[in-house]
Design a protein around this motif. Structure first.
Motif, mmCIF file in Angstrom:
data_model
loop_
_atom_site.group_PDB
_atom_site.id
_atom_site.type_symbol
_atom_site.label_atom_id
_atom_site.label_comp_id
_atom_site.label_asym_id
_atom_site.label_seq_id
_atom_site.Cartn_x
_atom_site.Cartn_y
_atom_site.Cartn_z
ATOM 1 N N SER A 143 66.009 -36.864 32.663
ATOM 2 C CA SER A 143 65.245 -37.794 33.494
ATOM 3 C C SER A 143 65.090 -39.145 32.808
ATOM 4 C CB SER A 143 63.869 -37.207 33.817
ATOM 5 O OG SER A 143 63.123 -38.090 34.629
ATOM 6 N N PHE A 144 64.846 -39.130 31.511
ATOM 7 C CA PHE A 144 64.734 -40.372 30.746
ATOM 8 C C PHE A 144 66.040 -41.144 30.799
ATOM 9 C CE2 PHE A 144 64.838 -43.011 26.989
ATOM 10 C CZ PHE A 144 63.538 -43.475 26.850
ATOM 11 N N VAL A 145 67.149 -40.438 30.611
ATOM 12 C CA VAL A 145 68.469 -41.087 30.637
ATOM 13 C C VAL A 145 68.783 -41.608 32.033
ATOM 14 C CG1 VAL A 145 70.941 -40.701 30.343
ATOM 15 C CG2 VAL A 145 69.330 -39.727 28.694
ATOM 16 N N MET A 146 68.389 -40.856 33.061
ATOM 17 C CA MET A 146 68.631 -41.263 34.445
ATOM 18 C C MET A 146 67.917 -42.572 34.778
ATOM 19 S SD MET A 146 67.556 -39.173 37.917
ATOM 20 C CE MET A 146 65.798 -39.274 37.500
ATOM 21 N N GLY A 147 66.748 -42.785 34.181
ATOM 22 C CA GLY A 147 65.978 -43.983 34.478
ATOM 23 C C GLY A 147 64.643 -43.707 35.129
ATOM 24 N N GLY A 148 64.201 -42.441 35.112
ATOM 25 C CA GLY A 148 62.885 -42.125 35.660
ATOM 26 C C GLY A 148 61.775 -42.806 34.862
ATOM 27 N N GLY A 188 62.908 -55.313 43.647
ATOM 28 C CA GLY A 188 64.197 -55.165 44.320
ATOM 29 C C GLY A 188 65.066 -54.030 43.803
ATOM 30 N N ASN A 189 64.510 -53.147 42.999
ATOM 31 C CA ASN A 189 65.278 -52.003 42.473
ATOM 32 C C ASN A 189 65.052 -50.808 43.398
ATOM 33 O OD1 ASN A 189 66.801 -50.376 40.739
ATOM 34 N ND2 ASN A 189 65.005 -49.808 39.529
ATOM 35 N N TRP A 190 65.838 -50.726 44.448
ATOM 36 C CA TRP A 190 65.584 -49.775 45.523
ATOM 37 C C TRP A 190 65.880 -48.326 45.133
ATOM 38 C CZ3 TRP A 190 62.857 -52.709 48.377
ATOM 39 C CH2 TRP A 190 63.196 -54.064 48.538
ATOM 40 N N ILE A 191 66.712 -48.103 44.135
ATOM 41 C CA ILE A 191 67.063 -46.740 43.738
ATOM 42 C C ILE A 191 65.945 -46.047 42.964
ATOM 43 C CG2 ILE A 191 68.068 -47.357 41.500
ATOM 44 C CD1 ILE A 191 69.425 -44.746 44.026
ATOM 45 N N GLN A 192 64.955 -46.813 42.508
ATOM 46 C CA GLN A 192 63.944 -46.238 41.621
ATOM 47 C C GLN A 192 63.151 -45.117 42.289
ATOM 48 O OE1 GLN A 192 63.752 -47.119 38.296
ATOM 49 N NE2 GLN A 192 62.552 -45.229 38.257
ATOM 50 N N VAL A 193 62.826 -45.246 43.560
ATOM 51 C CA VAL A 193 62.080 -44.195 44.247
ATOM 52 C C VAL A 193 62.886 -42.903 44.287
ATOM 53 C CG1 VAL A 193 61.150 -43.462 46.471
ATOM 54 C CG2 VAL A 193 60.595 -45.724 45.593
ATOM 55 N N ALA A 194 64.195 -43.014 44.431
ATOM 56 C CA ALA A 194 65.044 -41.812 44.416
ATOM 57 C C ALA A 194 64.978 -41.132 43.053
ATOM 58 C CB ALA A 194 66.484 -42.180 44.757
ATOM 59 N N TYR A 195 64.982 -41.928 41.981
ATOM 60 C CA TYR A 195 64.832 -41.348 40.641
ATOM 61 C C TYR A 195 63.495 -40.622 40.505
ATOM 62 C CZ TYR A 195 68.731 -44.369 39.104
ATOM 63 O OH TYR A 195 69.952 -44.986 38.953
ATOM 64 N N GLN A 196 62.452 -41.249 41.031
ATOM 65 C CA GLN A 196 61.121 -40.652 40.929
ATOM 66 C C GLN A 196 61.021 -39.351 41.735
ATOM 67 O OE1 GLN A 196 60.634 -43.049 38.376
ATOM 68 N NE2 GLN A 196 58.529 -42.466 38.870
ATOM 69 N N LEU A 197 61.653 -39.346 42.892
ATOM 70 C CA LEU A 197 61.655 -38.136 43.712
ATOM 71 C C LEU A 197 62.408 -37.001 43.031
ATOM 72 C CD1 LEU A 197 62.244 -39.651 47.264
ATOM 73 C CD2 LEU A 197 60.233 -38.365 46.533
ATOM 74 N N ALA A 198 63.539 -37.328 42.413
ATOM 75 C CA ALA A 198 64.328 -36.307 41.719
ATOM 76 C C ALA A 198 63.523 -35.710 40.564
ATOM 77 C CB ALA A 198 65.632 -36.913 41.205
ATOM 78 N N ASP A 199 62.860 -36.565 39.815
ATOM 79 C CA ASP A 199 62.046 -36.099 38.690
ATOM 80 C C ASP A 199 60.897 -35.222 39.181
ATOM 81 O OD1 ASP A 199 61.218 -36.626 35.676
ATOM 82 O OD2 ASP A 199 59.416 -36.907 36.875
ATOM 83 N N SER A 200 60.234 -35.650 40.249
ATOM 84 C CA SER A 200 59.098 -34.892 40.784
ATOM 85 C C SER A 200 59.537 -33.530 41.304
ATOM 86 C CB SER A 200 58.421 -35.681 41.910
ATOM 87 O OG SER A 200 57.957 -36.930 41.460
#
Length: 456
Positions: free
Chosen positions: A167-172, A365-377
């Motif tokens: 998750s850290f490497v992914m950018g969560g 403007g970093n729209w992918i961040q919510v997807a990272y957060q959802l994956a981590d959650s």
């Protein structure tokens, strides 16, 4: 000094700023205080005959996890050569944990980072076991804490905070424990409540016996949360100060929001509602506390309170007995906080420590961040629930580790049945427990210790 004498060796750890070490150690003490605070919070919400057992379990969580952390817990979560999923035994027994720059940040040494993270590890199962209150046996609960920390917490902490974690490497983004602490404890609490089943007795009797304990516990928790979030900056800098500011703002907003939501239904200003709301706000702001602005923290506190308030009401329809709404407050609050971190995170807030660079969230403007957060959650929730459920089912099949107290002990109360001491007992001159202390008042009227067949 003789010119031929060699220069003195540098003092171990002298390369670090003493203020950064002092702030992190002070934050360690603040987080420690949260753990008995959880015990008081839970004890006040329980019936009086189970109050002492909850305080004891919270304190025992510190002892059990500290030993586990020494044996191999810290190494599994934070060893430098670990995999993306779990560490190894490189630092078992704290080998090599001294003055190297920590894996969490180069401004403090490993030894300081280790003890700070130990408090997080000890606090998390103390949250989860609240779901089993008033019917979970004490010794199996202590075994569960050790196993759960090893197979659930250490894994998720590695994913989230180890530089090698997936998750850290992914950018969560998780500044202080949205997934490792709150989502994991909430999911574990849900599994615990399902496996143990409902408490016996009339649900109308399951009222808090001491609102003063609830308030005291909330104060300890809120006070300690400044170290929980502010200390996660791992340095005495402007980012730590911002984390403290947004933490207080979110808790205040959420406490007031919850009171107003309950007032709409009952036309009463609920003390329990304010305390529950404040904790929900603290939970929701945790993952984003080092990434969001003060204005964003108000929105996070409000949304966290609304979501958790609705989740508390939802449990009555789903028919599970999470005694103190651990899943509703910590599980749901952690998910909401994680997602909103993806929305409100801003690069300028993270950069207040002078070194952290992130792309931010939707505001940047970093729209992918919510997807990272959802994956981590989703990963944290699934792992914690499934592994917790498996641990509990296996423990229930081992003689001596059955989780639920028998009906007589549950009726008597765990304080007397398993500890032999009432929370509010009076002592005679010889130091014995007064056999006329009343127990079980909230459930079955006035009954003495003698009438229940319990020896003083």
């Amino acid at each position: 000094m003789n010119a031929t004498e060699p220069p003195a060796a540098p003092v171990i750890g002298s390369q670090y700023n003493a203020g950064d070490i002092a702030w992190t150690l002070a934050s360690t003490a603040l987080v420690w205080l949260m753990i008995p605070g959880i015990g008081y919070f839970y004890s006040g919400m329980a019936r009086s005959k189970n109050a002492l057992s909850l305080i004891m379990l919270s304190c025992c969580s510190i002892a059990v996890v500290t030993v586990q952390w020494f044996l191999f817990g810290y190494s599994l979560a934070f060893s430098r050569t670990g995999s993306k999923v779990i560490g190894n035994f490189e630092n078992a027994f704290f080998r090599g944990v001294l003055d190297q720059p920590s894996v969490g940040g180069s401004k403090i040494p490993d030894l300081v980072f280790m003890i700070f993270q130990c408090m997080f590890a000890a606090l998390t199962p103390a949250l989860a076991i609240g779901a089993a209150a008033e019917r979970g046996r004490i010794v199996p609960t202590l075994v569960f804490i050790f196993l759960w920390t090893t197979f659930v917490y250490d894994f998720i902490a590695c994913w989230t905070w180890s530089p090698n974690g997936w998750s850290f490497v992914m950018g969560g983004l998780d500044f202080a424990g949205g997934t490792p602490v709150h989502i994991s404890s909430g999911a574990a609490a849900l599994a615990y409540a399902i496996v143990l089943g409902k408490r016996s007795g009339d649900q109308k009797d399951f009222r808090p016996h001491s609102m003063s304990n609830v308030v005291i516990g909330t104060c300890f928790i809120w006070f300690g949360w400044f170290g929980f979030n502010g200390g996660s900056a791992l340095a005495a800098n402007l980012r730590a100060a911002m984390a403290c500011v947004v933490t207080n703002l979110a808790a205040s907003t959420a406490g007031l929001t919850w009171v107003l939501l309950d007032y709409r239904h009952d036309r009463k200003l609920s003390v329990l509602g304010f305390c529950s709301g404040a904790v929900a706000g603290l939970v929701a702001i945790t993952p984003g506390s080092g990434f969001v602005s003060p204005a964003s923290s108000v929105a996070i506190g409000f949304c966290g309170a609304v979501a958790c308030n609705l989740a508390v009401r939802l449990k009555h329809y789903l028919k599970y007995d999470d005694a103190f709404d651990v899943f509703a407050v910590h599980g749901v609050g952690g998910i909401v906080g994680n997602i909103l971190t993806g929305v409100f995170a801003q690069s300028w807030v993270a950069a207040l420590d002078g070194s952290t660079v992130i792309a931010g969230g939707w505001l940047d403007g970093n729209w992918i961040q919510v997807a990272y957060q959802l994956a981590d959650s989703a990963a944290g929730l699934s792992w914690s629930f499934c592994v917790t459920y498996l641990i509990l089912v296996i423990m229930n099949k081992i003689p001596g580790l059955n989780l639920r107290a028998d009906a007589h002990h549950e009726h008597t109360g765990l304080d007397l049945a398993e500890l032999g001491e009432p929370c509010y007992g009076h002592h005679d001159d010889k130091g014995g427990v007064d056999t006329h202390v009343e127990v079980g008042e909230a459930n079955s009227g006035t009954q003495s210790v003698e009438s229940l067949g319990i020896k003083a």
